[in-house]
Design an enzyme around this catalytic site. Sequence first.
Site, PDB file in Angstrom:
ATOM      1  N   GLU A   1      -6.335  -7.243   9.736  1.00 50.83           N
ATOM      2  CA  GLU A   1      -6.221  -8.623   9.243  1.00 50.83           C
ATOM      3  C   GLU A   1      -6.133  -9.609  10.399  1.00 50.83           C
ATOM      4  O   GLU A   1      -5.275  -9.471  11.294  1.00 50.83           O
ATOM      5  CB  GLU A   1      -4.989  -8.748   8.321  1.00 50.83           C
ATOM      6  CG  GLU A   1      -4.826 -10.167   7.786  1.00 50.83           C
ATOM      7  CD  GLU A   1      -3.884 -10.282   6.586  1.00 50.83           C
ATOM      8  OE1 GLU A   1      -3.425  -9.236   6.068  1.00 50.83           O
ATOM      9  OE2 GLU A   1      -3.619 -11.429   6.184  1.00 50.83           O
TER      10      GLU A   1
ATOM     11  N   ASP B   1      -0.037  -1.741  -2.578  1.00 51.68           N
ATOM     12  CA  ASP B   1       0.841  -2.020  -1.436  1.00 51.68           C
ATOM     13  C   ASP B   1       2.255  -1.514  -1.682  1.00 51.68           C
ATOM     14  O   ASP B   1       2.845  -1.788  -2.741  1.00 51.68           O
ATOM     15  CB  ASP B   1       0.932  -3.528  -1.191  1.00 51.68           C
ATOM     16  CG  ASP B   1      -0.041  -4.011  -0.138  1.00 51.68           C
ATOM     17  OD1 ASP B   1      -0.397  -3.228   0.760  1.00 51.68           O
ATOM     18  OD2 ASP B   1      -0.451  -5.184  -0.223  1.00 51.68           O
TER      19      ASP B   1
ATOM     20  N   GLU C   1       2.121  -1.426   5.950  1.00 51.14           N
ATOM     21  CA  GLU C   1       1.864  -2.189   7.172  1.00 51.14           C
ATOM     22  C   GLU C   1       2.564  -1.562   8.370  1.00 51.14           C
ATOM     23  O   GLU C   1       3.671  -1.036   8.237  1.00 51.14           O
ATOM     24  CB  GLU C   1       2.368  -3.630   7.000  1.00 51.14           C
ATOM     25  CG  GLU C   1       1.652  -4.397   5.891  1.00 51.14           C
ATOM     26  CD  GLU C   1       2.151  -5.833   5.737  1.00 51.14           C
ATOM     27  OE1 GLU C   1       3.011  -6.289   6.525  1.00 51.14           O
ATOM     28  OE2 GLU C   1       1.668  -6.502   4.799  1.00 51.14           O
TER      29      GLU C   1
ATOM     30  N   ASP D   1       0.480  -6.892  -2.155  1.00 50.36           N
ATOM     31  CA  ASP D   1       1.766  -7.583  -2.323  1.00 50.36           C
ATOM     32  C   ASP D   1       1.571  -9.098  -2.203  1.00 50.36           C
ATOM     33  O   ASP D   1       2.522  -9.865  -2.354  1.00 50.36           O
ATOM     34  CB  ASP D   1       2.828  -7.048  -1.358  1.00 50.36           C
ATOM     35  CG  ASP D   1       2.435  -7.186   0.096  1.00 50.36           C
ATOM     36  OD1 ASP D   1       1.320  -7.655   0.383  1.00 50.36           O
ATOM     37  OD2 ASP D   1       3.258  -6.801   0.962  1.00 50.36           O
ATOM     38  N   SER D   2       0.311  -9.526  -1.982  1.00 50.95           N
ATOM     39  CA  SER D   2      -0.025 -10.948  -2.093  1.00 50.95           C
ATOM     40  C   SER D   2       0.231 -11.432  -3.524  1.00 50.95           C
ATOM     41  O   SER D   2       0.248 -12.639  -3.782  1.00 50.95           O
ATOM     42  CB  SER D   2      -1.490 -11.193  -1.704  1.00 50.95           C
ATOM     43  OG  SER D   2      -2.350 -10.274  -2.351  1.00 50.95           O
TER      44      SER D   2
ATOM     45  N   LYS E   1      -0.819   1.584   0.330  1.00 52.58           N
ATOM     46  CA  LYS E   1      -1.070   0.936   1.619  1.00 52.58           C
ATOM     47  C   LYS E   1       0.263   0.493   2.187  1.00 52.58           C
ATOM     48  O   LYS E   1       1.139   0.053   1.440  1.00 52.58           O
ATOM     49  CB  LYS E   1      -2.000  -0.266   1.444  1.00 52.58           C
ATOM     50  CG  LYS E   1      -2.176  -1.101   2.709  1.00 52.58           C
ATOM     51  CD  LYS E   1      -3.377  -2.029   2.636  1.00 52.58           C
ATOM     52  CE  LYS E   1      -3.112  -3.380   2.040  1.00 52.58           C
ATOM     53  NZ  LYS E   1      -2.079  -4.175   2.720  1.00 52.58           N
TER      54      LYS E   1
HETATM   55  O1  KIV Z   1      -1.596  -8.091  -0.080  1.00 49.20           O
HETATM   56  C1  KIV Z   1      -2.801  -8.259   0.149  1.00 49.20           C
HETATM   57  O2  KIV Z   1      -3.522  -8.936  -0.597  1.00 49.20           O
HETATM   58  C2  KIV Z   1      -3.357  -7.667   1.360  1.00 49.20           C
HETATM   59  C3  KIV Z   1      -4.740  -8.052   1.751  1.00 49.20           C
HETATM   60  C4  KIV Z   1      -4.774  -9.424   2.275  1.00 49.20           C
HETATM   61  C5  KIV Z   1      -5.337  -7.078   2.709  1.00 49.20           C
HETATM   62  O3  KIV Z   1      -2.706  -6.909   1.999  1.00 49.20           O
END
Ligand code: KIV
Length: 271
Positions: free
Chosen positions: A189, A90, A122, A51-52, A120
């Site tokens: 992280e 994510d 959190e 989600d980055s 994934k």
């Molecule tokens: O969203 C992302 O890029 C991440 C990584 C930094 C692990 O969750």
Amino acid sequence: MSVHKETKRITTHTLQEMKDRGEKIAMLTAYDFSMATIVDDAGMDVILVGDSASNVMAGHETTLPITLDQMIYHASSVVRAAKRALVVVDLPFGSYQGNSKEALNSAIRIMKESGAHAVKLEGGAEVKESIERIVNAGIPVMGHLGLTPQSIYKFGTYTVRAKEEAEAQKLKEDVLVLQEAGCFSIVLEKIPAQLAKVVTESLRIPTIGIGAGPSCNGQVLVVNDMIGLTKGFRPRFLRQYLDLYTEINGAIQSYIKDVKAVDFPNEKEQY
Ligand code: KIV
């Protein structure tokens, strides 16, 4: 010969076998077909559609604004490119925190509409029920602890987490909860390297670190950061392998100069 012609698709089982035999796992983000093709061809084990994307693709300050539909769009582009890597996507902010049914529905949408291989999310004990429900539906789940960017407004800063004993202790407990709930791997992280070592050794499943030292079973970076596309972002944990911002900027300036000087197109570049 490209890597994927020699090697079968990486699965969650492959990652477990890699941890068991002490082979490190390489994970990198990608958000579009072109970049994912390069990342996959290079031999990456796991591609994370993080989600980055909210930051590096859409220019938002945080990961919070990106939507489930937008994540599915990015993920389906990456899946079309990835012939070898395991593709993990994510679950975006707001798509799973409500309750475990909402979490399962979001995970199902990602799997069905993008063709990805895992999701994934959190959080620790508070997302245990959601993880169990998603895993019970046959969807592999990667956890994410330490600095969890979807909680940035709770933390207030992006500095290293779990430096204090109470938070370190909670993290040690949370990793075991996630493993018990059925996660196949956990991202750690921005936590102290020594804590990541202890936590990694306490687990059967592999850990993937970002700013968490060398003892994790694998490492992950945001691709735009490691190839220097992200302007002015140089945290201590980041190894920048290229300075693509400068390279591309130079190429574009040359193009502008050539257009203005009527040097482009030349005789060979026309019909
Ligand atoms: O969203 C992302 O890029 C991440 C990584 C930094 C692990 O969750």
